[in-house]
Motif scaffolding. Structure first.
Motif, PDB file in Angstrom:
ATOM      1  N   GLY A 171      52.827  39.201  37.322  1.00 50.57           N
ATOM      2  CA  GLY A 171      53.055  39.397  35.907  1.00 50.57           C
ATOM      3  C   GLY A 171      54.514  39.728  35.599  1.00 50.57           C
ATOM      4  O   GLY A 171      55.396  39.626  36.463  1.00 50.57           O
ATOM      5  N   THR A 172      54.727  40.129  34.374  1.00 47.68           N
ATOM      6  CA  THR A 172      56.095  40.392  33.910  1.00 47.68           C
ATOM      7  C   THR A 172      56.380  41.887  33.902  1.00 47.68           C
ATOM      8  O   THR A 172      55.601  42.679  33.353  1.00 47.68           O
ATOM      9  CB  THR A 172      56.307  39.817  32.498  1.00 47.68           C
ATOM     10  N   TYR A 173      57.521  42.220  34.466  1.00 49.42           N
ATOM     11  CA  TYR A 173      57.990  43.603  34.495  1.00 49.42           C
ATOM     12  C   TYR A 173      59.129  43.756  33.480  1.00 49.42           C
ATOM     13  O   TYR A 173      59.956  42.850  33.317  1.00 49.42           O
ATOM     14  CB  TYR A 173      58.511  43.973  35.883  1.00 49.42           C
ATOM     15  N   PRO A 213      51.678  46.468  47.111  1.00 49.74           N
ATOM     16  CA  PRO A 213      52.531  45.321  46.767  1.00 49.74           C
ATOM     17  C   PRO A 213      52.820  45.248  45.264  1.00 49.74           C
ATOM     18  O   PRO A 213      52.192  45.923  44.459  1.00 49.74           O
ATOM     19  CB  PRO A 213      51.687  44.146  47.225  1.00 49.74           C
ATOM     20  N   PHE A 214      53.805  44.388  44.909  1.00 48.44           N
ATOM     21  CA  PHE A 214      54.065  44.119  43.503  1.00 48.44           C
ATOM     22  C   PHE A 214      52.846  43.427  42.888  1.00 48.44           C
ATOM     23  O   PHE A 214      52.120  42.701  43.574  1.00 48.44           O
ATOM     24  CB  PHE A 214      55.285  43.207  43.347  1.00 48.44           C
ATOM     25  N   ALA A 224      54.752  37.602  43.936  1.00 48.96           N
ATOM     26  CA  ALA A 224      54.540  39.049  44.043  1.00 48.96           C
ATOM     27  C   ALA A 224      54.230  39.470  45.473  1.00 48.96           C
ATOM     28  O   ALA A 224      54.645  40.553  45.923  1.00 48.96           O
ATOM     29  CB  ALA A 224      53.405  39.487  43.102  1.00 48.96           C
ATOM     30  N   GLY A 225      53.516  38.628  46.246  1.00 48.72           N
ATOM     31  CA  GLY A 225      53.069  39.006  47.585  1.00 48.72           C
ATOM     32  C   GLY A 225      54.182  39.464  48.510  1.00 48.72           C
ATOM     33  O   GLY A 225      54.149  40.571  49.041  1.00 48.72           O
ATOM     34  N   PRO A 226      55.156  38.622  48.773  1.00 51.52           N
ATOM     35  CA  PRO A 226      56.193  38.993  49.738  1.00 51.52           C
ATOM     36  C   PRO A 226      57.287  39.923  49.183  1.00 51.52           C
ATOM     37  O   PRO A 226      58.101  40.451  49.940  1.00 51.52           O
ATOM     38  CB  PRO A 226      56.793  37.641  50.134  1.00 51.52           C
ATOM     39  N   TRP A 252      66.472  48.559  44.068  1.00 48.24           N
ATOM     40  CA  TRP A 252      65.301  49.449  43.933  1.00 48.24           C
ATOM     41  C   TRP A 252      64.165  48.905  44.763  1.00 48.24           C
ATOM     42  O   TRP A 252      63.740  47.763  44.612  1.00 48.24           O
ATOM     43  CB  TRP A 252      64.877  49.542  42.477  1.00 48.24           C
ATOM     44  N   VAL A 253      63.666  49.755  45.692  1.00 47.10           N
ATOM     45  CA  VAL A 253      62.530  49.385  46.537  1.00 47.10           C
ATOM     46  C   VAL A 253      61.264  49.929  45.896  1.00 47.10           C
ATOM     47  O   VAL A 253      61.186  51.124  45.573  1.00 47.10           O
ATOM     48  CB  VAL A 253      62.692  49.954  47.970  1.00 47.10           C
TER      49      VAL A 253
END
Length: 304
Positions: free
Chosen positions: A283-285, A279-280, A200-202, A273-274
């Motif tokens: 988990g699950t999207y 940050p993200f 998720a970080g980057p 999609w940005v």
């Protein structure tokens, strides 16, 4: 002497004859007057009887007119004029009869008038009856037409509903559906190069890759596609300038909107999609795609 005695006898005889003639003349006069009186009485009785008969005829004619009018048939202007004319003629004859002293000539004229009235009333009655038949025929035709119109209207309503149902089914059948779909997260290097990541970080953006199921009745050309992305906490990610759309009979907010050119050739489509809410999260999207007022399908991705 004989001659003298015979003269008075002859004279007496002449007187007797004269008296006999006078008596016969008086008797003849009485007989004539008696006969004339009887004739006059007969004439008076005849005229009285005729007047009574005419009065009865007028009553009958007027009653016939009343019965016809009671039928409540809608009379034409010409028939109404005839009705008024008949009533006026009957009124005139009643006035004449009410005087009680009609001459023979007036009586004969009244009889002729009554005959004419009888003819006109009979014809007038026949005209009214014909008008009633026409009205009944028109009423029957009107009722038949109403029934036919009601039947046609019912069939039209049924066909309209069937068409609406069919149209809805066609629209459902025309709607685009996902054949395959996957989502990949990317980070963007300083050089601008995109590299896929699982953390998720980057992660800065995602690419939604999908193909559309073959559909021969779907409209070839541009189709609007709406994307809804649900974060791991169950919240819909919405842009500041986000809007709504209709799908599956409800109004929904979207995360992103774009369009694709559908050619029914198995093409691969990609939606970039940005994430505006960097940050993200870990988990699950869940990613849901919609087009043609229905759900195309869903996919998702997980970030560590």
């Amino acid at each position: 002497m004989e001659n003298q005695s015979g003269q008075p006898s002859k004279k007496n005889s002449n007187v007797i004859y004269f008296l006999i003639v006078v008596v016969l003349a008086l008797l003849g006069t009485d007989v004539y007057l008696y006969l004339q009186k009887n004739k006059s009485d007969i004439k008076v009785v005849y005229q009285h009887d005729e007047q009574t008969r005419l009065q009865t005829e007028l009553d009958s004619l007027e009653s016939q007119i009343e019965q016809v009018n009671a039928g409540k048939a809608k009379m034409s202007q010409q028939m109404q004029a005839k009705n008024d004319s008949l009533r006026a003629k009957i009124k005139v004859l009643r006035t004449q009869l009410a005087k009680g002293k009609l001459t023979h000539a007036e009586l004969v004229k009244a009889q002729e008038d009554v005959k004419q009235l009888r003819y006109f009333v009979t014809k007038y009655t026949a005209d009214i009856e014909e008008l009633k038949k026409q009205n009944q025929s028109l009423t029957t035709e009107r009722d038949t037409l109403k029934t036919s119109l009601a039947t046609v209207a019912k069939k039209a309503d049924t066909l309209t509903k069937q068409n609406q149902d069919l149209d809805a089914k066609v629209k459902v059948a025309q709607a685009l559906k996902l054949a395959t779909a996957n989502v990949v997260a990317y980070k963007i290097k300083g050089s601008g190069k995109e590299v896929d990541v699982s953390r998720a970080g980057p992660a800065k953006k995602i690419k939604i890759n999908f193909t559309v199921a073959s559909n021969s009745i779907a409209i070839k050309g541009l189709h609007d596609v709406y994307v809804r992305i649900i974060d791991p906490t169950g919240n819909l990610i919405t842009p500041v300038d986000g809007g709504t759309f209709s799908a599956d009979n409800q109004d929904l907010q979207y995360t992103y909107k774009t369009s694709i050119d559908f050619k029914d050739d198995g093409s691969l489509y990609t939606i970039d999609w940005v994430n505006p809410n960097l940050p993200f999260q870990k988990g699950t999207y869940t990613v849901l795609l919609y087009a043609d007022a229905g759900t195309m399908g869903k996919t998702g991705f997980t970030l560590k």
